[in-house]
Design an enzyme around this catalytic site. Structure first.
Site, PDB file in Angstrom:
ATOM      1  N   ARG A 129      15.589  35.818  63.581  1.00 35.53           N
ATOM      2  CA  ARG A 129      16.450  34.668  63.820  1.00 35.53           C
ATOM      3  C   ARG A 129      17.891  35.032  63.494  1.00 35.53           C
ATOM      4  O   ARG A 129      18.202  35.463  62.384  1.00 35.53           O
ATOM      5  CB  ARG A 129      16.004  33.483  62.965  1.00 35.53           C
ATOM      6  CG  ARG A 129      16.896  32.288  63.116  1.00 35.53           C
ATOM      7  CD  ARG A 129      16.231  30.965  62.759  1.00 35.53           C
ATOM      8  NE  ARG A 129      15.134  31.077  61.836  1.00 35.53           N
ATOM      9  CZ  ARG A 129      15.260  30.841  60.529  1.00 35.53           C
ATOM     10  NH1 ARG A 129      16.410  30.564  60.007  1.00 35.53           N
ATOM     11  NH2 ARG A 129      14.203  30.906  59.759  1.00 35.53           N
TER      12      ARG A 129
ATOM     13  N   ARG B  52       7.062  28.044  62.512  1.00 41.35           N
ATOM     14  CA  ARG B  52       7.961  26.904  62.336  1.00 41.35           C
ATOM     15  C   ARG B  52       8.708  26.555  63.615  1.00 41.35           C
ATOM     16  O   ARG B  52       9.471  25.621  63.655  1.00 41.35           O
ATOM     17  CB  ARG B  52       8.980  27.206  61.234  1.00 41.35           C
ATOM     18  CG  ARG B  52       8.369  27.229  59.842  1.00 41.35           C
ATOM     19  CD  ARG B  52       9.456  27.490  58.808  1.00 41.35           C
ATOM     20  NE  ARG B  52       8.968  27.253  57.472  1.00 41.35           N
ATOM     21  CZ  ARG B  52       8.277  28.125  56.741  1.00 41.35           C
ATOM     22  NH1 ARG B  52       8.016  29.299  57.258  1.00 41.35           N
ATOM     23  NH2 ARG B  52       7.864  27.833  55.537  1.00 41.35           N
TER      24      ARG B  52
ATOM     25  N   GLY C 160      13.663  20.797  43.953  1.00 40.32           N
ATOM     26  CA  GLY C 160      13.519  22.218  43.684  1.00 40.32           C
ATOM     27  C   GLY C 160      12.972  22.982  44.876  1.00 40.32           C
ATOM     28  O   GLY C 160      12.709  22.414  45.932  1.00 40.32           O
TER      29      GLY C 160
ATOM     30  N   GLU D 197       6.489  33.975  60.495  1.00 40.24           N
ATOM     31  CA  GLU D 197       6.939  32.781  59.776  1.00 40.24           C
ATOM     32  C   GLU D 197       7.787  31.890  60.670  1.00 40.24           C
ATOM     33  O   GLU D 197       7.612  30.675  60.733  1.00 40.24           O
ATOM     34  CB  GLU D 197       7.738  33.160  58.526  1.00 40.24           C
ATOM     35  CG  GLU D 197       8.264  31.923  57.802  1.00 40.24           C
ATOM     36  CD  GLU D 197       9.129  32.278  56.611  1.00 40.24           C
ATOM     37  OE1 GLU D 197      10.352  32.320  56.781  1.00 40.24           O
ATOM     38  OE2 GLU D 197       8.581  32.490  55.530  1.00 40.24           O
ATOM     39  N   ASN D 198       8.703  32.491  61.404  1.00 44.62           N
ATOM     40  CA  ASN D 198       9.592  31.708  62.258  1.00 44.62           C
ATOM     41  C   ASN D 198       8.871  31.146  63.481  1.00 44.62           C
ATOM     42  O   ASN D 198       9.170  30.046  63.941  1.00 44.62           O
ATOM     43  CB  ASN D 198      10.780  32.562  62.700  1.00 44.62           C
ATOM     44  CG  ASN D 198      11.779  32.759  61.574  1.00 44.62           C
ATOM     45  OD1 ASN D 198      12.427  31.822  61.144  1.00 44.62           O
ATOM     46  ND2 ASN D 198      11.881  33.970  61.072  1.00 44.62           N
TER      47      ASN D 198
ATOM     48  N   LEU E 106      10.072  24.431  46.557  1.00 40.96           N
ATOM     49  CA  LEU E 106       8.626  24.239  46.451  1.00 40.96           C
ATOM     50  C   LEU E 106       7.827  25.447  46.918  1.00 40.96           C
ATOM     51  O   LEU E 106       6.692  25.642  46.497  1.00 40.96           O
ATOM     52  CB  LEU E 106       8.206  23.006  47.265  1.00 40.96           C
ATOM     53  CG  LEU E 106       8.796  21.673  46.783  1.00 40.96           C
ATOM     54  CD1 LEU E 106       8.339  20.542  47.692  1.00 40.96           C
ATOM     55  CD2 LEU E 106       8.383  21.403  45.343  1.00 40.96           C
TER      56      LEU E 106
ATOM     57  N   GLU F 192      14.342  33.091  54.548  1.00 37.93           N
ATOM     58  CA  GLU F 192      15.811  33.180  54.541  1.00 37.93           C
ATOM     59  C   GLU F 192      16.471  31.803  54.515  1.00 37.93           C
ATOM     60  O   GLU F 192      17.504  31.617  53.876  1.00 37.93           O
ATOM     61  CB  GLU F 192      16.308  33.977  55.749  1.00 37.93           C
ATOM     62  CG  GLU F 192      17.817  34.177  55.734  1.00 37.93           C
ATOM     63  CD  GLU F 192      18.308  35.198  56.734  1.00 37.93           C
ATOM     64  OE1 GLU F 192      19.513  35.197  57.031  1.00 37.93           O
ATOM     65  OE2 GLU F 192      17.479  36.009  57.217  1.00 37.93           O
ATOM     66  N   ARG F 193      15.890  30.833  55.194  1.00 36.05           N
ATOM     67  CA  ARG F 193      16.487  29.487  55.166  1.00 36.05           C
ATOM     68  C   ARG F 193      16.476  28.921  53.753  1.00 36.05           C
ATOM     69  O   ARG F 193      17.458  28.325  53.304  1.00 36.05           O
ATOM     70  CB  ARG F 193      15.740  28.544  56.108  1.00 36.05           C
ATOM     71  CG  ARG F 193      16.103  28.721  57.561  1.00 36.05           C
ATOM     72  CD  ARG F 193      15.708  27.511  58.371  1.00 36.05           C
ATOM     73  NE  ARG F 193      14.336  27.084  58.102  1.00 36.05           N
ATOM     74  CZ  ARG F 193      13.809  25.947  58.529  1.00 36.05           C
ATOM     75  NH1 ARG F 193      14.557  25.112  59.212  1.00 36.05           N
ATOM     76  NH2 ARG F 193      12.562  25.636  58.278  1.00 36.05           N
ATOM     77  N   ARG F 194      15.356  29.097  53.047  1.00 37.15           N
ATOM     78  CA  ARG F 194      15.284  28.610  51.666  1.00 37.15           C
ATOM     79  C   ARG F 194      16.306  29.315  50.782  1.00 37.15           C
ATOM     80  O   ARG F 194      16.952  28.706  49.923  1.00 37.15           O
ATOM     81  CB  ARG F 194      13.871  28.828  51.108  1.00 37.15           C
ATOM     82  CG  ARG F 194      12.897  27.723  51.445  1.00 37.15           C
ATOM     83  CD  ARG F 194      11.461  28.154  51.230  1.00 37.15           C
ATOM     84  NE  ARG F 194      10.971  28.926  52.370  1.00 37.15           N
ATOM     85  CZ  ARG F 194      10.032  29.853  52.292  1.00 37.15           C
ATOM     86  NH1 ARG F 194       9.502  30.166  51.121  1.00 37.15           N
ATOM     87  NH2 ARG F 194       9.649  30.491  53.361  1.00 37.15           N
TER      88      ARG F 194
END
Length: 283
Positions: free
Chosen positions: A43, A119, A62, A115-116, A64, A82-84
């Protein structure tokens, strides 16, 4: 009066049983400034508004779900999350819960891609580029890529074919103004200017995929019908043509007759041609 629970740093601690020795837990708190983004991350675009929303959530409850990292020479490299990680920086966290994992480059790219994909965060171009990187840079076949990401081989092949489209269409795909379905319908258009014209009209007028297909067919030359029964192509030739198309990620046409023939490989850029050449001279 019930006091308000602090948000920062509480997400992970609520998921890990207390009293467990730190050495047993697979998680650890790692300083954010010691983590580097994954260079293989498929991404390339991060929506700022989405990141700010995630940052607000992190401030409230927090982090999670831990990020996944691997050790590198200058700290840690992200495998996924990476977004987190970016949102945690916006939230002002100094450290973030992480799971340390050993992974090779191919594994890291596959993990980030999966992962991407799960999502649905990737644009069609980011997805296609990630598939091509797994094939070109890591030596996987389309079938192996499909197996790793849990998709059909045809899905992977069709995704990679999108990279052959003219730049104006690629830009519409990258900005999500055009869907992958619309773009696939344009792959058969030999005139790049006409293909871009259809794409822009489809965006401006809100065309369906079917409407794009109709516009493509309206421009396609009509084939003369023959009363004579067409001789079927040998199954071996069709199979070889399919395998070469899969391996190169480019359209391959094999002409064969009277024990001789030719192989035609289509390409839309010098990069495509260089990739074909590299595969032909590979030991």
């Amino acid at each position: 009066m019930t006091s308000r629970r602090g948000g920062l740093g509480r997400g992970l601690s609520a998921l890990i049983p207390t009293g467990e020795p730190a050495s047993v837990s697979p998680y650890r708190e790692i300083p954010i400034n010691q983590i580097r983004p994954n260079p293989a991350q498929p991404r390339s675009h991060h929506d700022e508004e989405t990141l700010r929303g995630l940052a607000r959530s992190i401030i409230e409850v927090g982090v999670l779900q831990p990020v996944v990292v691997q050790e590198s020479d200058d700290g840690y490299t992200l495998i996924s999350g990476e977004r987190r990680w970016r949102a945690a920086q916006l939230a002002g966290l100094q450290s973030i819960p992480a799971m340390l994992r050993q992974a090779d480059e191919t594994g890291a790219l596959t993990q980030a891609l999966i992962e991407n994909l799960q999502r649905e965060d990737l644009t069609p171009l980011e997805e296609a580029s990630a598939y091509r990187d797994l094939i070109d840079q890591h030596g996987l076949t389309q079938q192996e890529v499909a197996h790793r990401v849990g998709k059909g081989r045809a899905t992977v092949a069709n995704s990679i074919r999108l990279l052959r489209l003219p730049p104006p269409i690629l830009e519409l795909l990258e900005t999500r103004q055009l869907t992958a379905g619309h773009a696939r319908a344009l792959l058969s258009v030999s005139d790049p200017k006409y293909a871009a014209h259809i794409a822009k009209r489809a965006v401006a007028e809100g065309w369906t995929v079917r409407q794009v297909e109709e516009a493509v067919n309206a421009r396609a030359p009509r084939k003369r019908t023959s009363r004579a029964t067409k001789t079927p192509r040998p199954a071996q030739i069709v199979e070889l043509e399919t395998r070469l198309t899969d391996q190169l990620g480019l359209p391959v046409a094999i002409s064969y007759g009277n024990q001789k023939g030719s192989v035609k490989v289509g390409f839309n850029s010098i990069d495509d041609l260089q990739r074909v050449f590299a595969k032909l001279i590979a030991p």
